[in-house]
Motif scaffolding. Structure first.
Motif, PDB file in Angstrom:
ATOM      1  N   TYR A   1       0.834  -1.210   0.000  1.00  0.00           N
ATOM      2  CA  TYR A   1       0.000   0.000   0.000  1.00  0.00           C
ATOM      3  C   TYR A   1       0.865   1.254   0.000  1.00  0.00           C
ATOM      4  O   TYR A   1       0.592   2.217  -0.707  1.00  0.00           O
ATOM      5  CB  TYR A   1      -0.941  -0.006   1.218  1.00  0.00           C
ATOM      6  N   ARG A   2       1.922   1.213   0.787  1.00  0.00           N
ATOM      7  CA  ARG A   2       2.849   2.348   0.837  1.00  0.00           C
ATOM      8  C   ARG A   2       3.393   2.654  -0.553  1.00  0.00           C
ATOM      9  O   ARG A   2       3.427   3.803  -0.992  1.00  0.00           O
ATOM     10  CB  ARG A   2       3.984   2.023   1.812  1.00  0.00           C
ATOM     11  N   GLY A   3       3.812   1.605  -1.247  1.00  0.00           N
ATOM     12  CA  GLY A   3       4.372   1.780  -2.580  1.00  0.00           C
ATOM     13  C   GLY A   3       3.361   2.372  -3.553  1.00  0.00           C
ATOM     14  O   GLY A   3       3.692   3.256  -4.352  1.00  0.00           O
ATOM     15  N   CYS A   4       2.133   1.887  -3.472  1.00  0.00           N
ATOM     16  CA  CYS A   4       1.087   2.425  -4.349  1.00  0.00           C
ATOM     17  C   CYS A   4       0.837   3.892  -4.044  1.00  0.00           C
ATOM     18  O   CYS A   4       0.775   4.724  -4.954  1.00  0.00           O
ATOM     19  CB  CYS A   4      -0.212   1.639  -4.155  1.00  0.00           C
ATOM     20  N   VAL A   5       0.732   4.205  -2.763  1.00  0.00           N
ATOM     21  CA  VAL A   5       0.496   5.595  -2.367  1.00  0.00           C
ATOM     22  C   VAL A   5       1.665   6.481  -2.822  1.00  0.00           C
ATOM     23  O   VAL A   5       1.453   7.596  -3.312  1.00  0.00           O
ATOM     24  CB  VAL A   5       0.271   5.697  -0.837  1.00  0.00           C
ATOM     25  N   ASP A   6       2.883   5.956  -2.709  1.00  0.00           N
ATOM     26  CA  ASP A   6       4.055   6.700  -3.192  1.00  0.00           C
ATOM     27  C   ASP A   6       3.887   7.076  -4.657  1.00  0.00           C
ATOM     28  O   ASP A   6       4.103   8.221  -5.053  1.00  0.00           O
ATOM     29  CB  ASP A   6       5.324   5.838  -3.073  1.00  0.00           C
ATOM     30  N   VAL A   7       3.524   6.085  -5.465  1.00  0.00           N
ATOM     31  CA  VAL A   7       3.401   6.314  -6.903  1.00  0.00           C
ATOM     32  C   VAL A   7       2.272   7.312  -7.186  1.00  0.00           C
ATOM     33  O   VAL A   7       2.428   8.240  -7.978  1.00  0.00           O
ATOM     34  CB  VAL A   7       3.169   4.981  -7.651  1.00  0.00           C
ATOM     35  N   TRP A   8       1.154   7.114  -6.516  1.00  0.00           N
ATOM     36  CA  TRP A   8       0.017   8.024  -6.744  1.00  0.00           C
ATOM     37  C   TRP A   8       0.366   9.450  -6.338  1.00  0.00           C
ATOM     38  O   TRP A   8       0.035  10.393  -7.040  1.00  0.00           O
ATOM     39  CB  TRP A   8      -1.219   7.539  -5.982  1.00  0.00           C
ATOM     40  N   ASN A   9       1.040   9.577  -5.201  1.00  0.00           N
ATOM     41  CA  ASN A   9       1.452  10.916  -4.768  1.00  0.00           C
ATOM     42  C   ASN A   9       2.346  11.588  -5.802  1.00  0.00           C
ATOM     43  O   ASN A   9       2.169  12.766  -6.122  1.00  0.00           O
ATOM     44  CB  ASN A   9       2.187  10.846  -3.421  1.00  0.00           C
ATOM     45  N   SER A  10       3.293  10.806  -6.315  1.00  0.00           N
ATOM     46  CA  SER A  10       4.181  11.365  -7.340  1.00  0.00           C
ATOM     47  C   SER A  10       3.382  11.748  -8.578  1.00  0.00           C
ATOM     48  O   SER A  10       3.611  12.808  -9.176  1.00  0.00           O
ATOM     49  CB  SER A  10       5.251  10.349  -7.735  1.00  0.00           C
ATOM     50  N   ALA A  11       2.456  10.889  -8.942  1.00  0.00           N
ATOM     51  CA  ALA A  11       1.653  11.150 -10.133  1.00  0.00           C
ATOM     52  C   ALA A  11       0.827  12.426  -9.954  1.00  0.00           C
ATOM     53  O   ALA A  11       0.728  13.241 -10.880  1.00  0.00           O
ATOM     54  CB  ALA A  11       0.743   9.961 -10.420  1.00  0.00           C
ATOM     55  N   ILE A  12       0.277  12.592  -8.772  1.00  0.00           N
ATOM     56  CA  ILE A  12      -0.520  13.792  -8.499  1.00  0.00           C
ATOM     57  C   ILE A  12       0.358  15.042  -8.561  1.00  0.00           C
ATOM     58  O   ILE A  12      -0.053  16.081  -9.077  1.00  0.00           O
ATOM     59  CB  ILE A  12      -1.216  13.681  -7.113  1.00  0.00           C
TER      60      ILE A  12
END
Lengths: 140, 216
Positions: free
Chosen positions: A56-67
């Motif tokens: 979940y952390r990794g997914c959130v990391d990617v989404w945050n970067s994408a945002i």
């Protein structure tokens, strides 16, 4: 007759003594083997919990970067959900398996994750556990 | 013959005492035993009483054996109860130790899984913005594929193997000869860590990502 009674009293005490001796010996061995067995279960559970949280952390990391790259990547509502996941992950007490809040946080994380994936219309599943190559039976 | 009678008697006593360990059985025992302890008892008038001294000896050793048996029996009963109690008392402590040893390792591994999976699901224009170099994007893809091929159970196995290697490393104190052997095994030491390191090096090539990583 008195003497016989005494003998049997001592025999009764002996039984208790032998039981107690055995109990103490067993207790000592139990402490050792119980700790070892607990450790094995802990290693497995810890790894699984860690992997799921890390996922979940990794997914959130990617989404945050994408945002950050493209603020319109997802709606404000989803951004809020992502932020909530982020917060939950940060407050998850990873080194306290006995903390009572852990299962609640894990449940909310799973729900949020599913909701976000559905909104993003991606088929992202936590695909860790299911594809076990041998029925999940592992021994050290 | 003498012995068999004694055994018969005792076995009843033993049965009753093992069924109920409370005081209730002791009355029965005391009754049974009191016959034996009386040399003038009826049993010994059955013709074999002329070998009284031999019998007494036999009886003494029978008694010893019997005591030993009973000692063992109660000892075993106690041991069993104690073992269960001890295990219960120590299980949680052991669990916590194991948990703390593995949760962070699982976490960094899971993060690799999460990042590469989420990356693979991003719209491609966005992915291109995040990771500008195509080569790096391909590396992400490769990493994703190799990570996806490992189930949690596979990863757990790799982790166990690492742990085993670590503990055997600690046990073998002799440095010179063993380290060479261990170095030979090194290629597959910490496969999980290798994935983590690959991800980190990829992230360092993607500045926008690295920022996120640093924040957390």
């Amino acid at each position: 007759m008195d003497s016989t009674v005494d003998i049997f009293e001592s025999s009764l005490n002996l039984e208790e003594t032998h039981f107690k001796e055995g109990f103490d010996e067993g207790y000592g061995d139990g402490l050792i083997s119980g700790k070892q067995e607990g450790e094995q279960v802990g290693l497995k559970t810890g790894f699984e919990v860690g992997e799921e949280l890390g996922f979940y952390r990794g997914c959130v990391d990617v989404w945050n970067s994408a945002i950050r790259v493209d603020p319109n990547f997802v709606s404000a509502r989803i951004q809020k959900s992502i932020k909530q996941m982020d917060d939950m992950l940060q407050k998850y007490p990873m080194s306290e398996p006995e903390n009572e809040s852990v299962s609640d946080i894990m449940d909310s994380l799973r729900l949020k994750f599913r909701a976000i994936c559905a909104s993003l219309n991606v088929k992202l599943e936590y695909s860790g556990y299911p594809r076990a190559s041998d029925g999940g039976k592992i021994e050290f | 013959m003498e012995g068999s009678i004694a055994n018969e008697l005792y076995s009843e006593v033993l049965q009753s005492s093992s069924v109920k360990l409370d005081g209730g059985s002791n009355a029965v025992e005391a009754n049974d035993n009191s016959y034996e302890n009386d040399p003038g008892d009826l049993w010994y008038d059955d013709g074999s009483s002329c070998e009284d001294s031999v019998e007494k000896l036999n009886r003494a050793s029978d008694m010893d054996r019997e005591w030993q048996r009973r000692r063992d029996q109660f000892h075993t009963l106690g041991y069993r109860d104690g073992l269960i109690a001890g295990k219960e008392a120590a299980a949680q402590e052991g669990f916590n130790i194991g948990f703390k040893d593995s949760v962070f390792i699982g976490y960094s591994w899971g993060r690799v899984r999460g990042m590469t999976s989420a990356m693979a699901c991003l719209p491609s224009e966005l992915r291109e913005k995040l990771v500008e170099r195509e080569e790096a994007r391909n590396k992400f893809k490769c990493l994703h594929e190799s990570v996806q091929s490992l189930s949690t159970t596979d990863a757990l196995k790799l982790f166990y193997e690492d742990q085993k290697r670590k503990s055997s490393n600690q046990e073998e104190a002799e440095p010179s000869s063993t380290t060479i052997e261990l170095d030979l095994q090194n290629p597959d030491v910490s496969v999980l860590k290798t994935y983590s390191e690959q991800l980190h090096s990829l992230l360092s090539e993607a500045p926008l990502f690295e920022e996120t990583f640093k924040i957390n």
